[in-house]
Design an enzyme around this catalytic site. Structure first.
Site, PDB file in Angstrom:
ATOM      1  N   GLN A 237      52.885  59.264 -90.602  1.00 41.29           N
ATOM      2  CA  GLN A 237      51.420  59.223 -90.617  1.00 41.29           C
ATOM      3  C   GLN A 237      50.969  60.038 -91.826  1.00 41.29           C
ATOM      4  O   GLN A 237      50.823  61.254 -91.743  1.00 41.29           O
ATOM      5  CB  GLN A 237      50.867  59.806 -89.315  1.00 41.29           C
ATOM      6  CG  GLN A 237      51.478  59.214 -88.046  1.00 41.29           C
ATOM      7  CD  GLN A 237      50.999  57.805 -87.779  1.00 41.29           C
ATOM      8  OE1 GLN A 237      49.820  57.557 -87.580  1.00 41.29           O
ATOM      9  NE2 GLN A 237      51.943  56.862 -87.775  1.00 41.29           N
TER      10      GLN A 237
ATOM     11  N   ALA B 259      42.213  57.229 -82.499  1.00 39.52           N
ATOM     12  CA  ALA B 259      43.572  57.069 -83.013  1.00 39.52           C
ATOM     13  C   ALA B 259      43.595  56.846 -84.524  1.00 39.52           C
ATOM     14  O   ALA B 259      42.559  56.780 -85.197  1.00 39.52           O
ATOM     15  CB  ALA B 259      44.248  55.915 -82.282  1.00 39.52           C
ATOM     16  N   HIS B 260      44.813  56.690 -85.056  1.00 36.59           N
ATOM     17  CA  HIS B 260      44.993  56.553 -86.500  1.00 36.59           C
ATOM     18  C   HIS B 260      44.381  55.254 -87.034  1.00 36.59           C
ATOM     19  O   HIS B 260      44.301  54.244 -86.353  1.00 36.59           O
ATOM     20  CB  HIS B 260      46.474  56.643 -86.879  1.00 36.59           C
ATOM     21  CG  HIS B 260      47.351  55.611 -86.230  1.00 36.59           C
ATOM     22  ND1 HIS B 260      48.703  55.790 -86.076  1.00 36.59           N
ATOM     23  CD2 HIS B 260      47.090  54.398 -85.683  1.00 36.59           C
ATOM     24  CE1 HIS B 260      49.228  54.733 -85.482  1.00 36.59           C
ATOM     25  NE2 HIS B 260      48.261  53.882 -85.239  1.00 36.59           N
ATOM     26  N   ASN B 261      43.922  55.327 -88.275  1.00 33.22           N
ATOM     27  CA  ASN B 261      43.382  54.180 -89.021  1.00 33.22           C
ATOM     28  C   ASN B 261      42.052  53.665 -88.481  1.00 33.22           C
ATOM     29  O   ASN B 261      41.562  52.620 -88.926  1.00 33.22           O
ATOM     30  CB  ASN B 261      44.364  53.012 -89.051  1.00 33.22           C
ATOM     31  CG  ASN B 261      45.684  53.330 -89.719  1.00 33.22           C
ATOM     32  OD1 ASN B 261      45.820  54.366 -90.371  1.00 33.22           O
ATOM     33  ND2 ASN B 261      46.661  52.476 -89.548  1.00 33.22           N
TER      34      ASN B 261
END
Length: 352
Positions: free
Chosen positions: A213, A254-256
């Protein structure tokens, strides 16, 4: 009994009229001073209150408030001895007065009651700290971090290497900010976690391989993030929180993920990786978005609703799986008719 947010000043009724543009009922002294806010039933002579719901008319009849903001339709019901301020939006006016009386309640403040850098704070020599930053005891600021003037870093907060935080921000106690760029006037409450690993693994029969990440979290101006919320850094692109968005406590982003401007996201909402949320979206408590879902601008998502597919701009959705509110309500009505044995469907029987 301690008053954790004492009024910073008093306002005359005349000053409240100027602030809210409310219309005072004739015959009351405009130099009467107001120092506090209270509901109708407990208000005293130094308090201002409001009424915009007929449910509370009985409380209006006996209130002892020093002044009351109320809608025009309730003016005739107000006691003659009550100082009435008539406005089309009583609660909005009440909030304006509350903000003027209690500015310290709008953002975290130093838990140490000090300004400048506390001796026990750990600030790396390469960090760039502008004039007027308050750093409470036991805060840690890493190498090459940048913090703008007027910002507070509360006790025990951690600012990671290379993090940039704008001006007039508040970083609450024990919050951690890593791999992030933060705009101006951002409020981050106690225990928030920003910029940690996203939940990214490649499953296989031999086990789950961790996916790097490597991107950032970008938080634009005037965002507020509630206590113990987590915002993961991106893996292939940045996680972005748009200008003016307000996020409640205990939210997982969460990511993105990209969240637009001026959104409202209530507690315990979970937004899965790579989802896209448009501007002015409202999400009730415990909303769940699957990964790669797009929510169009202006959509309203009811509490505890779940989304596996995209939501169109301006959509009003409810349920799990979610569906348009009108369709959901039609389904509920049909179920009630069936339960009463009055569906009118062929072969239907009357209920016992």
């Amino acid at each position: 009994m301690p008053d954790f947010f004492p009024s910073s000043s008093e306002l005359t009724i005349d000053e409240i009229v100027a602030l809210t543009r409310a219309k005072p009922r004739a015959g009351f002294p405009l130099d009467r001073r107001i120092a506090n806010i209270a509901p109708l039933d407990t208000a005293r002579a130094c308090d201002i209150t409001f009424l915009d719901n007929a449910k509370y008319l009985e409380a209006l009849a006996v209130t002892r408030a020093g002044a009351c903001l109320l809608a025009p339709r309730f003016e005739a019901a107000a006691p003659e001895e009550l100082a009435v301020l008539v406005t089309a939006e009583p609660y909005r006016a009440f909030v304006a007065v509350a903000r003027a009386l209690f500015p310290d309640a709008l953002r975290p403040s130093s838990l140490f009651g000090a300004s400048g850098r506390a001796p026990s704070a750990q600030v790396h020599a390469s960090a760039h700290i502008e004039t007027g930053v308050t750093i409470d005891p036991l805060a840690v600021i890493g190498p090459n971090a940048e913090i703008g003037a007027g910002t507070l870093v509360a006790a025990g907060a951690v600012i990671g290497p290379g993090v940039a935080i704008g001006r007039d921000c508040a970083i609450g106690a024990a919050a951690t900010v890593l791999h992030a760029l933060i705009g101006d006037r951002v409020i981050i409450h106690a225990g928030v976690r920003i910029g940690q690993d996203g939940f990214g693994y490649l499953p296989s029969p031999q086990g789950h391989q961790k996916i790097p990440q490597r991107r950032r979290v970008i938080i634009q101006d005037d965002v507020e993030i509630g206590a113990n919320t987590t915002i993961d850094r991106g893996s292939t692109r940045d996680t972005i929180i748009g200008e003016g968005t307000k996020i409640d406590n205990l939210v997982q982003i969460a990511h993105n993920v990209t969240i637009g401007r001026h959104c409202l996201i209530a507690a315990q909402t979970g937004i899965s990786g790579s989802s896209q949320v448009g501007d002015f979206v409202m999400m009730g408590g415990q909303v769940g978005l699957a990964d790669h879902v797009t929510v169009g601008a202006g959509a309203m998502l009811a509490g505890q609703s779940g989304y596996m597919a995209d939501v169109p701009p301006g959509g009003r959705f409810i349920g799990s799986p979610a569906q348009p509110v009108r369709e959901y309500m039609k389904g509920i009505a049909l179920l009630r008719r069936l339960a009463r044995g009055k569906s009118g469907a062929p072969g239907g029987e009357e209920g016992e």
